[in-house]
Design a protein around this motif. Structure first.
Motif, PDB file in Angstrom:
ATOM      1  N   ARG A   1      44.322  22.942  31.111  1.00  0.00           N
ATOM      2  CA  ARG A   1      43.105  23.045  30.292  1.00  0.00           C
ATOM      3  C   ARG A   1      41.854  22.798  31.149  1.00  0.00           C
ATOM      4  N   TYR A   2      41.884  21.766  31.983  1.00  0.00           N
ATOM      5  CA  TYR A   2      40.720  21.507  32.826  1.00  0.00           C
ATOM      6  C   TYR A   2      40.507  22.658  33.815  1.00  0.00           C
ATOM      7  N   LEU A   3      41.552  23.025  34.520  1.00  0.00           N
ATOM      8  CA  LEU A   3      41.386  24.066  35.541  1.00  0.00           C
ATOM      9  C   LEU A   3      40.930  25.386  34.942  1.00  0.00           C
ATOM     10  N   SER A   4      41.513  25.787  33.833  1.00  0.00           N
ATOM     11  CA  SER A   4      41.213  27.112  33.272  1.00  0.00           C
ATOM     12  C   SER A   4      39.893  27.158  32.512  1.00  0.00           C
TER      13      SER A   4
ATOM     14  N   TRP B   1      36.614  26.881  40.229  1.00  0.00           N
ATOM     15  CA  TRP B   1      37.476  27.558  41.193  1.00  0.00           C
ATOM     16  C   TRP B   1      38.726  28.192  40.577  1.00  0.00           C
ATOM     17  N   ALA B   2      39.074  27.830  39.356  1.00  0.00           N
ATOM     18  CA  ALA B   2      40.322  28.354  38.775  1.00  0.00           C
ATOM     19  C   ALA B   2      40.134  28.797  37.330  1.00  0.00           C
TER      20      ALA B   2
ATOM     21  N   ARG C   1      48.604  29.370  32.613  1.00  0.00           N
ATOM     22  CA  ARG C   1      49.358  28.120  32.612  1.00  0.00           C
ATOM     23  C   ARG C   1      50.563  28.199  33.535  1.00  0.00           C
ATOM     24  N   GLU C   2      51.264  29.332  33.538  1.00  0.00           N
ATOM     25  CA  GLU C   2      52.461  29.446  34.379  1.00  0.00           C
ATOM     26  C   GLU C   2      52.123  29.344  35.868  1.00  0.00           C
ATOM     27  N   VAL C   3      50.933  29.767  36.261  1.00  0.00           N
ATOM     28  CA  VAL C   3      50.512  29.629  37.657  1.00  0.00           C
ATOM     29  C   VAL C   3      50.245  28.157  37.969  1.00  0.00           C
ATOM     30  N   VAL C   4      49.609  27.453  37.052  1.00  0.00           N
ATOM     31  CA  VAL C   4      49.372  26.015  37.241  1.00  0.00           C
ATOM     32  C   VAL C   4      50.705  25.276  37.340  1.00  0.00           C
TER      33      VAL C   4
END
Length: 127
Positions: free
Chosen positions: A8-11, A16-17, A22-25
């Motif tokens: 949730r934070y990254l996306s 940068w992301a 989710r599957e990549v994370v």
């Protein structure tokens, strides 16, 4: 690791992301040495190191949630990374940042000493 919270934070919040699936994370977490910061029982931040455990480490996806910034969580994450026994003796460390140079400099990071020797492939907006 709370993959959903990290995703949730990254996306949604990182520069940068943004929109990373989710599957990549989940795959990146599975194949990295991961670190989490907590304030008591509450998740406060995350970082991971992509490494071969012998020669090189790439520090990635470092973040501290807004409610916990300014309280030392970023320093604690970086201290844990730099002092981790499995990463002792690496001859090269890398990271990329837009705005946290001051934090990383406290742990020995500097601008590239020989930028003419480094190359990269950057895929803009891959997600």
């Amino acid at each position: 690791m709370d993959v959903d919270r990290i995703h949730r934070y990254l996306s949604e919040e990182s520069y940068w992301a943004r929109n990373i699936p989710r599957e990549v994370v989940a795959r990146s977490i599975e194949h990295s040495l991961c670190f989490a910061a907590f304030a008591g029982e509450e998740f406060a931040g995350f970082a991971r190191v992509v490494t071969d455990y012998g020669t090189v480490g790439y520090v990635a996806d470092v973040f501290v949630l807004p409610a916990h910034r300014g309280r030392g969580a970023g320093r604690a994450l970086m201290r844990a990374i730099r002092e981790h026994p499995s990463l002792a003796g690496l001859r090269r460390w890398h990271l990329v940042t837009r705005d946290a140079h001051g934090l990383y400099e406290k742990f020995g990071f500097r601008a590239l000493s020989k930028p003419d020797r480094h190359m990269e492939i950057v895929v803009e907006n891959p997600y």
